[in-house]
Design an enzyme around this catalytic site. Structure first.
Site, PDB file in Angstrom:
ATOM      1  N   ASN A   1      12.186   3.848  -0.297  1.00 10.83           N
ATOM      2  CA  ASN A   1      11.476   2.587  -0.031  1.00 10.83           C
ATOM      3  C   ASN A   1      12.004   1.481  -0.932  1.00 10.83           C
ATOM      4  O   ASN A   1      12.337   1.694  -2.098  1.00 10.83           O
ATOM      5  CB  ASN A   1       9.956   2.759  -0.142  1.00 10.83           C
ATOM      6  CG  ASN A   1       9.471   3.380  -1.427  1.00 10.83           C
ATOM      7  OD1 ASN A   1      10.097   4.276  -1.970  1.00 10.83           O
ATOM      8  ND2 ASN A   1       8.349   2.927  -1.932  1.00 10.83           N
TER       9      ASN A   1
ATOM     10  N   GLU B   1      10.979  -2.346  -1.988  1.00 11.29           N
ATOM     11  CA  GLU B   1       9.889  -3.322  -1.932  1.00 11.29           C
ATOM     12  C   GLU B   1      10.384  -4.744  -2.206  1.00 11.29           C
ATOM     13  O   GLU B   1      11.548  -4.958  -2.568  1.00 11.29           O
ATOM     14  CB  GLU B   1       8.791  -2.907  -2.919  1.00 11.29           C
ATOM     15  CG  GLU B   1       8.193  -1.561  -2.527  1.00 11.29           C
ATOM     16  CD  GLU B   1       7.028  -1.122  -3.399  1.00 11.29           C
ATOM     17  OE1 GLU B   1       6.759  -1.754  -4.441  1.00 11.29           O
ATOM     18  OE2 GLU B   1       6.381  -0.123  -3.022  1.00 11.29           O
TER      19      GLU B   1
ATOM     20  N   CYS C   1       9.867   0.914   4.179  1.00  9.25           N
ATOM     21  CA  CYS C   1       9.600   2.318   3.831  1.00  9.25           C
ATOM     22  C   CYS C   1      10.897   3.129   3.811  1.00  9.25           C
ATOM     23  O   CYS C   1      11.890   2.773   4.464  1.00  9.25           O
ATOM     24  CB  CYS C   1       8.675   2.948   4.854  1.00  9.25           C
ATOM     25  SG  CYS C   1       7.001   2.318   4.863  1.00  9.25           S
TER      26      CYS C   1
ATOM     27  N   GLU D   1      11.489   6.057   5.214  1.00  9.70           N
ATOM     28  CA  GLU D   1      11.836   6.663   6.509  1.00  9.70           C
ATOM     29  C   GLU D   1      12.620   5.683   7.384  1.00  9.70           C
ATOM     30  O   GLU D   1      13.600   6.041   8.024  1.00  9.70           O
ATOM     31  CB  GLU D   1      10.569   7.103   7.254  1.00  9.70           C
ATOM     32  CG  GLU D   1       9.784   8.193   6.554  1.00  9.70           C
ATOM     33  CD  GLU D   1       8.736   7.668   5.581  1.00  9.70           C
ATOM     34  OE1 GLU D   1       8.948   6.591   4.970  1.00  9.70           O
ATOM     35  OE2 GLU D   1       7.701   8.337   5.424  1.00  9.70           O
TER      36      GLU D   1
ATOM     37  N   CYS E   1       3.987   6.631   7.536  1.00 15.84           N
ATOM     38  CA  CYS E   1       2.981   5.647   7.982  1.00 15.84           C
ATOM     39  C   CYS E   1       3.151   5.382   9.480  1.00 15.84           C
ATOM     40  O   CYS E   1       4.148   5.770  10.096  1.00 15.84           O
ATOM     41  CB  CYS E   1       3.120   4.351   7.182  1.00 15.84           C
ATOM     42  SG  CYS E   1       4.527   3.337   7.656  1.00 15.84           S
TER      43      CYS E   1
ATOM     44  N   CYS F   1       6.348   3.630  10.545  1.00 11.28           N
ATOM     45  CA  CYS F   1       7.508   4.527  10.511  1.00 11.28           C
ATOM     46  C   CYS F   1       7.488   5.496  11.687  1.00 11.28           C
ATOM     47  O   CYS F   1       8.525   5.789  12.277  1.00 11.28           O
ATOM     48  CB  CYS F   1       7.571   5.287   9.187  1.00 11.28           C
ATOM     49  SG  CYS F   1       8.140   4.242   7.831  1.00 11.28           S
TER      50      CYS F   1
HETATM   51  N1  THU Z   1       5.999   4.055   1.965  1.00 17.41           N
HETATM   52  C1  THU Z   1       7.061   4.716   2.472  1.00 17.41           C
HETATM   53  O1  THU Z   1       8.193   4.580   1.988  1.00 17.41           O
HETATM   54  N2  THU Z   1       6.859   5.525   3.532  1.00 17.41           N
HETATM   55  C2  THU Z   1       5.658   5.700   4.154  1.00 17.41           C
HETATM   56  O2  THU Z   1       5.586   6.308   5.200  1.00 17.41           O
HETATM   57  C3  THU Z   1       4.448   5.182   3.527  1.00 17.41           C
HETATM   58  C4  THU Z   1       4.656   4.165   2.472  1.00 17.41           C
HETATM   59  C5  THU Z   1       6.216   3.115   0.850  1.00 17.41           C
HETATM   60  C6  THU Z   1       6.009   1.683   1.227  1.00 17.41           C
HETATM   61  C7  THU Z   1       5.666   1.078  -0.096  1.00 17.41           C
HETATM   62  O3  THU Z   1       6.869   0.745  -0.769  1.00 17.41           O
HETATM   63  C8  THU Z   1       4.993   2.204  -0.854  1.00 17.41           C
HETATM   64  O4  THU Z   1       5.318   3.402  -0.188  1.00 17.41           O
HETATM   65  C9  THU Z   1       3.482   2.074  -0.936  1.00 17.41           C
HETATM   66  O5  THU Z   1       2.921   1.911   0.323  1.00 17.41           O
END
Ligand code: THU
Length: 160
Positions: free
Chosen positions: A62, A64, A73, A75, A112, A115
């Site tokens: 991920n 940000e 994210c 994925e 999520c 994703c």
């Molecule tokens: N995140 C992911 O990388 N994958 C997911 O399926 C859920 C959330 C990341 C997004 C964000 O950077 C952090 O986790 C908190 O939500």
């Protein structure tokens, strides 16, 4: 009115040692790339490793952003990269591991909804299932035989 009942069937492994060596190795790559997450806002790091039919592995973590929705994210970082580098290859499997910098994540962290939607697009495109394995930093691993299994009632191109 008729009820519409939707069920999903998943498999739960007590630990990563219980999955095949191939998946253990894929999960290890997800764990390693998890450290490359740029997650200064959530302090929640996720790694994803994708195995393709050409035996290549594409990873993602991920990333940000100060403008929160601009981040991505793990994925989707991984699957978009796989699509960009190997557009004609099929995606066989994806392993996902999540870790918080604040507490121990010992239960599986599923992808999520956004994703799942991005992943299912590739599953539909290739007409073959993408097998998923997801976990925290330790503990149980959940397997889903496909993305559609965890995204029933999918919105796809046929809805347009
Ligand atoms: N995140 C992911 O990388 N994958 C997911 O399926 C859920 C959330 C990341 C997004 C964000 O950077 C952090 O986790 C908190 O939500």
């Amino acid at each position: 009115m008729k009820p519409l009942t939707i069920t999903s069937q998943l498999e739960v492994f007590d630990s990563v040692e219980e999955v095949s060596e191939e998946i253990q190795s894929l999960m290890q790559q997800a764990v390693e790339v998890r450290d490359n997450a740029y997650a200064p806002y959530s302090n929640f790091k996720v790694g994803a490793a994708i195995l393709l039919d050409n035996e290549e592995i594409v990873v993602g973590s991920n990333q940000e952003n100060a403008s929160y929705p601009s981040g991505l994210c793990a994925e989707r970082t991984a699957i978009f990269s796989a699509g960009a580098i190997y557009p004609d290859s099929k995606i066989r499997k994806i392993a996902i591991s999540a870790k918080s910098m604040k507490h121990i994540v010992d239960s599986p962290v599923p992808p999520c909804g956004a994703c799942r939607q991005a992943l299912v697009e590739y599953e539909i495109k290739q007409s073959e299932p993408i097998e998923l394995y997801f976990m925290g930093e330790k503990g149980k691993v959940i397997r889903s035989k496909s993305v559609s299994e965890i995204l029933p009632l999918v919105f796809d191109s046929t809805c347009l």
